[in-house]
Design an enzyme around this catalytic site. Structure first.
Site, PDB file in Angstrom:
ATOM      1  N   LYS A  13      11.311  44.002   5.123  1.00  0.00           N
ATOM      2  CA  LYS A  13      11.698  43.122   6.221  1.00  0.00           C
ATOM      3  C   LYS A  13      13.103  43.381   6.960  1.00  0.00           C
ATOM      4  CE  LYS A  13      11.439  39.491   3.456  1.00  0.00           C
ATOM      5  NZ  LYS A  13      10.977  40.135   2.064  1.00  0.00           N
ATOM      6  N   ARG A  89      10.545  30.278   3.492  1.00  0.00           N
ATOM      7  CA  ARG A  89      10.257  30.984   2.211  1.00  0.00           C
ATOM      8  C   ARG A  89       9.516  29.782   1.395  1.00  0.00           C
ATOM      9  NH1 ARG A  89      14.249  35.049   1.676  1.00  0.00           N
ATOM     10  NH2 ARG A  89      13.900  36.583  -0.172  1.00  0.00           N
ATOM     11  N   ARG A 128      17.630  50.650  -3.812  1.00  0.00           N
ATOM     12  CA  ARG A 128      18.420  50.354  -2.596  1.00  0.00           C
ATOM     13  C   ARG A 128      19.852  50.120  -2.423  1.00  0.00           C
ATOM     14  NH1 ARG A 128      16.298  44.719   0.310  1.00  0.00           N
ATOM     15  NH2 ARG A 128      17.053  43.589  -1.711  1.00  0.00           N
ATOM     16  N   ARG A 161      22.836  45.772  -4.876  1.00  0.00           N
ATOM     17  CA  ARG A 161      22.672  43.948  -4.900  1.00  0.00           C
ATOM     18  C   ARG A 161      22.698  43.611  -6.286  1.00  0.00           C
ATOM     19  NH1 ARG A 161      18.976  41.695  -0.324  1.00  0.00           N
ATOM     20  NH2 ARG A 161      18.453  40.312  -2.033  1.00  0.00           N
ATOM     21  N   ARG A 172      11.898  37.490  -8.784  1.00  0.00           N
ATOM     22  CA  ARG A 172      11.933  37.081  -7.205  1.00  0.00           C
ATOM     23  C   ARG A 172      10.226  37.364  -6.929  1.00  0.00           C
ATOM     24  NH1 ARG A 172      15.641  41.604  -5.540  1.00  0.00           N
ATOM     25  NH2 ARG A 172      15.183  41.101  -3.589  1.00  0.00           N
TER      26      ARG A 172
HETATM   27  P1  AMP Z   1      16.823  38.406   0.578  1.00  0.00           P
HETATM   28  O1  AMP Z   1      18.127  39.112   0.996  1.00  0.00           O
HETATM   29  O2  AMP Z   1      16.028  38.004   1.753  1.00  0.00           O
HETATM   30  O3  AMP Z   1      16.318  39.332  -0.415  1.00  0.00           O
HETATM   31  O4  AMP Z   1      17.418  36.968  -0.003  1.00  0.00           O
HETATM   32  C1  AMP Z   1      17.822  37.012  -1.225  1.00  0.00           C
HETATM   33  C2  AMP Z   1      18.008  35.776  -2.123  1.00  0.00           C
HETATM   34  O5  AMP Z   1      18.615  34.751  -1.208  1.00  0.00           O
HETATM   35  C3  AMP Z   1      16.651  35.407  -2.492  1.00  0.00           C
HETATM   36  O6  AMP Z   1      16.089  35.709  -3.665  1.00  0.00           O
HETATM   37  C4  AMP Z   1      17.079  33.779  -2.718  1.00  0.00           C
HETATM   38  O7  AMP Z   1      17.500  33.471  -3.933  1.00  0.00           O
HETATM   39  C5  AMP Z   1      17.905  33.515  -1.593  1.00  0.00           C
HETATM   40  N1  AMP Z   1      17.276  33.170  -0.467  1.00  0.00           N
HETATM   41  C6  AMP Z   1      17.218  33.964   0.934  1.00  0.00           C
HETATM   42  N2  AMP Z   1      16.534  33.105   2.001  1.00  0.00           N
HETATM   43  C7  AMP Z   1      16.324  32.050   1.172  1.00  0.00           C
HETATM   44  C8  AMP Z   1      15.308  30.763   1.804  1.00  0.00           C
HETATM   45  N3  AMP Z   1      14.685  30.922   2.995  1.00  0.00           N
HETATM   46  N4  AMP Z   1      15.240  29.821   1.073  1.00  0.00           N
HETATM   47  C9  AMP Z   1      15.588  29.976  -0.318  1.00  0.00           C
HETATM   48  N5  AMP Z   1      16.198  30.780  -0.750  1.00  0.00           N
HETATM   49  C10 AMP Z   1      16.421  32.031  -0.102  1.00  0.00           C
END
Ligand code: AMP
Length: 223
Positions: A13, A89, A128, A161, A172
Site C-alpha cells: 500500500k 481499517r 522492510r 519498524r 497484524r
Molecule cells: P501501517 O503503517 O498502516 O502498517 O499501520 C501500523 C499500525 O498503526 C497498525 O498495525 C495499527 O496498530 C495502527 N493503525 C494504522 N492505521 C490504523 C487505523 N485506520 N485504525 C486503527 N489502527 C491503525
C-alpha cells in the site's frame, strides 16, 4: 480523485501510494505514519498508541477518525483529492468516512484492494527498511539502498519498524482478517472496489492499475 487503499500489511500500500501521489498529484494520507508521528511526541495519547501499535493491535476508531477529519476538511484536499493508505481499517471507520465525505458532497471514487499471500507478506515486511526522515521505503534484498542504512532520496537514516517482526506480523494478519477484511464486501456492494493481484512487482501492479483507472475514467466521461 478520492481513493482508499485496502489490503493486508505488506501488500504494498505504501509503495503504491507514493507512486500514485506523484502520478495523480493528490495528497497521500497514511494513518500509520500519522500515528507514528504522534508516538514520537511522547504525549499521553502517544504512549497509549505506541502500546497498541507495537503489539499489532488497532488504535481505537475515535482516535483515528478524529485525525482523519482534521486532514480532509481543508480547502487543499477538497481541490486535489486524496489517497488513504491504511484507513479505514474497520467497518465503523468506513461508515464514518462515508458520512464525512457524503456530507461534504465529495464521495469516495474507488477502493483499491491489494491482494497478497502470506509468504510474500512475511518476506516483504521482515526485510522492510524505512527512512526516519522522509518515510521512503526500501528492502534489504528486493530494493536495497545504494549506501547501507542511508536513504537514497534524502540521506536520512533507515530503520526497521518495531512491529515488522514475524510474531507481530502474524498478529497484524489476524487483526486484518477479523476487522479489515469485511470492508472489502462493504465497498464491493457500493460498486467501488477494484481488486488487484499484489504478489507481483510494484511496477507491474502500477501499470495494470493505471490502465484500469484510465478506462474507468473515460467510461465515466462517456456516460
Ligand atoms: P501501517 O503503517 O498502516 O502498517 O499501520 C501500523 C499500525 O498503526 C497498525 O498495525 C495499527 O496498530 C495502527 N493503525 C494504522 N492505521 C490504523 C487505523 N485506520 N485504525 C486503527 N489502527 C491503525
Amino acid at each position: 480523485m478520492r481513493i482508499i487503499l485496502l489490503g493486508p500489511p505488506g501488500a504494498g500500500k505504501g509503495t503504491l501510494a507514493s507512486s500514485l501521489r506523484d502520478i495523480l498529484n493528490i495528497q497521500h494520507i497514511s494513518t500509520g505514519d500519522i500515528l507514528r508521528e504522534e508516538m514520537k511526541k511522547g504525549t499521553k495519547t502517544g504512549l497509549k498508541i505506541q502500546r497498541l501499535v507495537e503489539n499489532g493491535q488497532l488504535v481505537p476508531d475515535e482516535i483515528v477518525t478524529d485525525i482523519i477529519k482534521q486532514r480532509i476538511t481543508g480547502p487543499k484536499q477538497k481541490s486535489q483529492g486524496f489517497l488513504f493508505d491504511g484507513f479505514p481499517r474497520t467497518v465503523k471507520q468506513a461508515e464514518d468516512l462515508d458520512a464525512i465525505l457524503n456530507k461534504a458532497g465529495e464521495p469516495l471514487d474507488y477502493a483499491l484492494y491489494l491482494k497478497a499471500t502470506l509468504p510474500i507478506i512475511i518476506r516483504r515486511l521482515t526485510g522492510r527498511l524505512v527512512c526516519k526522515k522522509c518515510g521512503g521505503l526500501f528492502h534489504k534484498y528486493n530494493k536495497p539502498p545504494a549506501k547501507e542504512g542511508i536513504c537514497d532520496a534524502c540521506n536520512g537514516p533507515l530503520y526497521q519498524r518495531a512491529d515488522d517482526n514475524e510474531e507481530t506480523i502474524k498478529k497484524r494478519m489476524t487483526v486484518y482478517l477479523e476487522n479489515t477484511k469485511p470492508i472489502i464486501d462493504y465497498y464491493e456492494k457500493q460498486g467501488k472496489l477494484i481488486a488487484l493481484d499484489a504478489d507481483r512487482e510494484s511496477e507491474d501492479l502500477e501499470k495494470d492499475l493505471m490502465k484500469i483507472l484510465n478506462d474507468a475514467t473515460s467510461k465515466h466521461h462517456k456516460h
